[in-house]
Design a protein around this motif. Structure first.
Motif, mmCIF file in Angstrom:
data_model
loop_
_atom_site.group_PDB
_atom_site.id
_atom_site.type_symbol
_atom_site.label_atom_id
_atom_site.label_comp_id
_atom_site.label_asym_id
_atom_site.label_seq_id
_atom_site.Cartn_x
_atom_site.Cartn_y
_atom_site.Cartn_z
ATOM 1 N N ALA A 371 0.814 -1.208 0.000
ATOM 2 C CA ALA A 371 0.000 0.000 0.000
ATOM 3 C C ALA A 371 0.851 1.263 0.000
ATOM 4 O O ALA A 371 0.474 2.277 -0.602
ATOM 5 C CB ALA A 371 -0.939 -0.007 1.212
ATOM 6 N N LEU A 372 2.013 1.221 0.641
ATOM 7 C CA LEU A 372 2.858 2.411 0.754
ATOM 8 C C LEU A 372 3.879 2.531 -0.375
ATOM 9 O O LEU A 372 4.515 3.576 -0.516
ATOM 10 C CB LEU A 372 3.591 2.402 2.100
ATOM 11 C CG LEU A 372 2.709 2.424 3.352
ATOM 12 C CD1 LEU A 372 3.576 2.489 4.597
ATOM 13 C CD2 LEU A 372 1.727 3.588 3.316
ATOM 14 N N TRP A 373 4.049 1.481 -1.166
ATOM 15 C CA TRP A 373 5.056 1.494 -2.213
ATOM 16 C C TRP A 373 4.848 2.624 -3.229
ATOM 17 O O TRP A 373 5.831 3.285 -3.637
ATOM 18 C CB TRP A 373 5.093 0.142 -2.908
ATOM 19 C CG TRP A 373 6.098 -0.020 -4.007
ATOM 20 C CD1 TRP A 373 5.852 -0.383 -5.300
ATOM 21 C CD2 TRP A 373 7.524 0.129 -3.924
ATOM 22 N NE1 TRP A 373 7.011 -0.457 -6.023
ATOM 23 C CE2 TRP A 373 8.061 -0.149 -5.193
ATOM 24 C CE3 TRP A 373 8.396 0.490 -2.892
ATOM 25 C CZ2 TRP A 373 9.417 -0.081 -5.467
ATOM 26 C CZ3 TRP A 373 9.752 0.558 -3.155
ATOM 27 C CH2 TRP A 373 10.250 0.274 -4.428
ATOM 28 N N PRO A 374 3.633 2.925 -3.698
ATOM 29 C CA PRO A 374 3.479 4.053 -4.623
ATOM 30 C C PRO A 374 3.949 5.376 -4.027
ATOM 31 O O PRO A 374 4.550 6.201 -4.742
ATOM 32 C CB PRO A 374 1.965 4.077 -4.905
ATOM 33 C CG PRO A 374 1.505 2.685 -4.632
ATOM 34 C CD PRO A 374 2.355 2.211 -3.490
ATOM 35 N N LEU A 375 3.680 5.602 -2.746
ATOM 36 C CA LEU A 375 4.140 6.826 -2.095
ATOM 37 C C LEU A 375 5.666 6.875 -2.057
ATOM 38 O O LEU A 375 6.281 7.915 -2.315
ATOM 39 C CB LEU A 375 3.571 6.914 -0.682
ATOM 40 C CG LEU A 375 2.049 7.030 -0.564
ATOM 41 C CD1 LEU A 375 1.624 6.930 0.896
ATOM 42 C CD2 LEU A 375 1.568 8.347 -1.163
ATOM 43 N N TRP A 376 6.274 5.755 -1.709
ATOM 44 C CA TRP A 376 7.742 5.702 -1.639
ATOM 45 C C TRP A 376 8.355 5.952 -3.013
ATOM 46 O O TRP A 376 9.329 6.710 -3.140
ATOM 47 C CB TRP A 376 8.166 4.343 -1.107
ATOM 48 C CG TRP A 376 9.642 4.189 -0.893
ATOM 49 C CD1 TRP A 376 10.554 3.749 -1.803
ATOM 50 C CD2 TRP A 376 10.377 4.502 0.296
ATOM 51 N NE1 TRP A 376 11.814 3.750 -1.262
ATOM 52 C CE2 TRP A 376 11.740 4.205 0.037
ATOM 53 C CE3 TRP A 376 10.029 4.974 1.544
ATOM 54 C CZ2 TRP A 376 12.739 4.366 0.983
ATOM 55 C CZ3 TRP A 376 11.031 5.142 2.503
ATOM 56 C CH2 TRP A 376 12.355 4.852 2.216
ATOM 57 N N GLN A 377 7.779 5.344 -4.043
ATOM 58 C CA GLN A 377 8.293 5.530 -5.398
ATOM 59 C C GLN A 377 8.202 6.988 -5.823
ATOM 60 O O GLN A 377 9.142 7.542 -6.416
ATOM 61 C CB GLN A 377 7.494 4.670 -6.377
ATOM 62 C CG GLN A 377 7.795 3.188 -6.282
ATOM 63 C CD GLN A 377 9.090 2.834 -7.001
ATOM 64 O OE1 GLN A 377 10.180 3.076 -6.494
ATOM 65 N NE2 GLN A 377 8.959 2.256 -8.186
ATOM 66 N N ALA A 378 7.087 7.624 -5.524
ATOM 67 C CA ALA A 378 6.915 9.027 -5.899
ATOM 68 C C ALA A 378 7.898 9.912 -5.140
ATOM 69 O O ALA A 378 8.489 10.845 -5.715
ATOM 70 C CB ALA A 378 5.476 9.466 -5.624
ATOM 71 N N ALA A 379 8.075 9.630 -3.850
ATOM 72 C CA ALA A 379 8.993 10.429 -3.048
ATOM 73 C C ALA A 379 10.435 10.266 -3.531
ATOM 74 O O ALA A 379 11.180 11.254 -3.666
ATOM 75 C CB ALA A 379 8.874 10.043 -1.581
#
Length: 538
Positions: A371-379
């Motif tokens: 669930a948090l991987w898209p946020l990490w990728q964007a950051a």
């Protein structure tokens, strides 16, 4: 000598920085939960005591239950794991819970290994940092022996890791690993049916990773391992009387009377209350409006994670399975969370009792990395690579969300730690009550549900308690031998909360002799010992 030293150093595993930080965080998380376990925080209750009493019976060879007493679908793996310690040290809450601390440590390690394999090293470390934190709702699901959740999460992670390892050719004994995956899946299914969505997607990932091998002996070993793991449940259901098999009992419990709550209420309870509670962002008393934001965001994160996984799968078209298994494993975690959440919001409990029933979403911790991987990728893309204005805005927003999530979890954990006096006082009063009843000399007593098995466990069965409802009629007696033993006593005692409906009813039946029958008042309870048994249901 020098050659031997060089060989020893060559075999010694080395931790890179992400692994070392994850290890240090994991030690903190395990130590935190060990301290809570020794303090008996969260406080115990009669549900947990039922598992504890089963562990006592297993340790002494009196019983070998397949399912929880009075609940014919909840497996007893936790009682069997605790039984050796109970046999060595005797009944006690820390003794009962210590195996769960070990299971949490295993869950943390497996979560790191899987996240590192299919995402990235530092992201796996970040995930461990979040999983180390824990509010009362989170640690209650991890540390209290109430069935299923502490052991099924490591089992699913192990199956997923085996599947990824098979695809990436990291597993040496491949057939044995496949058989072990089947065994773990069977044990998890016996232990808790809530894990079925994750078992389904883990099984599909295993088929994808080793589809050709499963057509031969590996498939036989997978099936054999699964049958062995689930065999206690299979055998018990084969010999169960009609209507007493697990599926029938489960249908009776989950059947709803009347019109179910509207979908809007169930979605609100499931997303805005259940997801933040299960993630450790809210106190157990409920989420404030400002704490509900992650639940609202969660479905969009799952959708973004699924899209990333699908894009990654398409980009690796033509690549070997060892490469393509990463996006497939990511998609499996997303699907497990989506199916679990869908199953939960179908239940009326999501609307009528979201605070208590949020425990059914604790398995969503398995999918927190996805669930948090898209946020990490964007950051990461924002801070490491050249991006346009839109990319910088997206990256800054993702960074703010991750920081907000971390800060919310830290604050919620801190608030929990500042409120430990209440559960510790409750546990102290339960021990005072057990000591007081033991001192009276009573050995058979009646009480309410939330008193009885807890009292029996706290006295190591020196006092046996049978359950009565508020009108002094027979209540939910999970272990029927206790009911029969107290029922055969000529002068049983009564341990009832002060001014409860049951106590008021008993005093009316005793009339002028109520005060004379009172032995002691302690911890909000009165202990009665009438000259004759009071059994109005007979």
């Amino acid at each position: 000598m020098s050659t031997s030293v060089r060989q020893h150093r060559a075999w010694r595993p080395r931790l890179d920085r992400p692994a070392l930080v994850a290890l240090l965080l994991g030690v903190v998380g395990v130590a935190y939960r060990l301290v809570l376990t020794l303090m008996t925080v969260p406080n115990s209750n009669s549900d947990e005591a039922t598992f504890g009493l089963a562990a006592v019976h297993i340790a002494t060879g009196r019983e070998h239950p397949v399912f929880l007493y009075g609940q014919h679908y909840m497996g007893m793996a936790e009682s069997y794991v605790a039984a050796p310690l109970v046999a060595l040290a005797g009944p006690g809450w820390p003794v009962l819970r210590l195996p769960l601390v070990a299971l949490y440590a295993l869950f943390l390690w497996l979560s790191y290994r899987l996240s590192r394999r299919i995402f990235s090293p530092w992201f796996a470390t970040f995930t461990v940092g979040l999983l180390v934190l824990g509010t009362e709702r989170v640690v209650r699901d991890q540390l209290t022996v109430v069935g299923g959740r502490p052991e099924v999460k490591p089992a699913v992670l192990a199956v997923l890791l085996i599947a990824v390892g098979l695809a990436q050719r990291r597993v040496t004994h491949r057939r044995a690993a496949v058989g072990a995956a089947g065994l773990l899946a069977g044990l998890a299914l016996w232990s808790d049916w809530l894990i079925v969505p994750y078992l389904a997607v883990a099984g599909l990932l295993l088929v994808y990773a080793a589809r050709r091998e499963l057509l031969g002996w590996s498939g036989v070993l997978l099936l054999a391992g699964f049958v062995v793991g689930v065999s206690p449940m299979l055998w018990d259901n084969l010999v169960a009387p009609p209507g007493q098999d697990s599926l029938s009992v489960f249908r009776q419990i989950t059947a709803t009377a009347g019109t179910p709550p509207p979908w809007s209420d169930r979605l609100r309870g499931g997303l805005l209350e259940g997801v933040p509670l299960a993630t450790g962002l809210c106190p157990v008393t409920g989420c404030a409006r400002w704490q509900e934001w992650f639940g609202l965001l969660y479905p969009f994160l799952l959708a973004a994670a699924a899209a990333l996984a699908l894009v990654g799968y398409r980009r690796t078209a033509g690549a070997p399975t060892a490469v393509r298994v990463r996006p497939v494993a990511q998609l499996a975690l997303v699907a497990g969370a989506a199916l679990t959440l869908l199953s939960y919001v179908r239940s009326p409990l999501a609307a009528t009792d979201p605070l208590s029933s949020a425990r059914y979403l604790s398995v969503l911790q398995l999918s927190l990395p996805a669930a948090l991987w898209p946020l990490w990728q964007a950051a990461v893309a924002c801070w490491r690579g050249p991006v346009g204005a839109a990319g910088r805005l997206a990256g800054a927003t993702a960074t703010a969300v991750l920081a907000g999530l971390t800060a919310s979890a830290v604050v919620a954990t801190g608030l929990f730690l500042t409120a430990l006096d209440a559960p510790r006082a409750d546990e102290r009063q339960a021990r005072e009550l057990a000591d007081a009843v033991r001192r009276t000399g009573l050995r058979e007593v009646y009480g309410d549900y939330w008193t009885c098995n807890r009292l029996t466990f706290n006295t190591a069965e020196d006092v046996v308690c049978a359950v009565l409802d508020g009108d002094l009629s027979p209540g939910q007696n999970r272990y029927r031998p206790y009911w029969r033993q107290v029922g055969s006593a000529t002068r049983p005692g009564y341990v009832l909360p002060v001014d409860s409906p049951a106590e008021r009813r008993l005093r009316r039946l005793l009339g002028d002799g109520a005060d004379a029958a009172t032995l002691v008042e302690v911890a909000g309870y009165r202990v009665y010992h009438p000259p004759a048994a009071v059994r109005p249901w007979r």
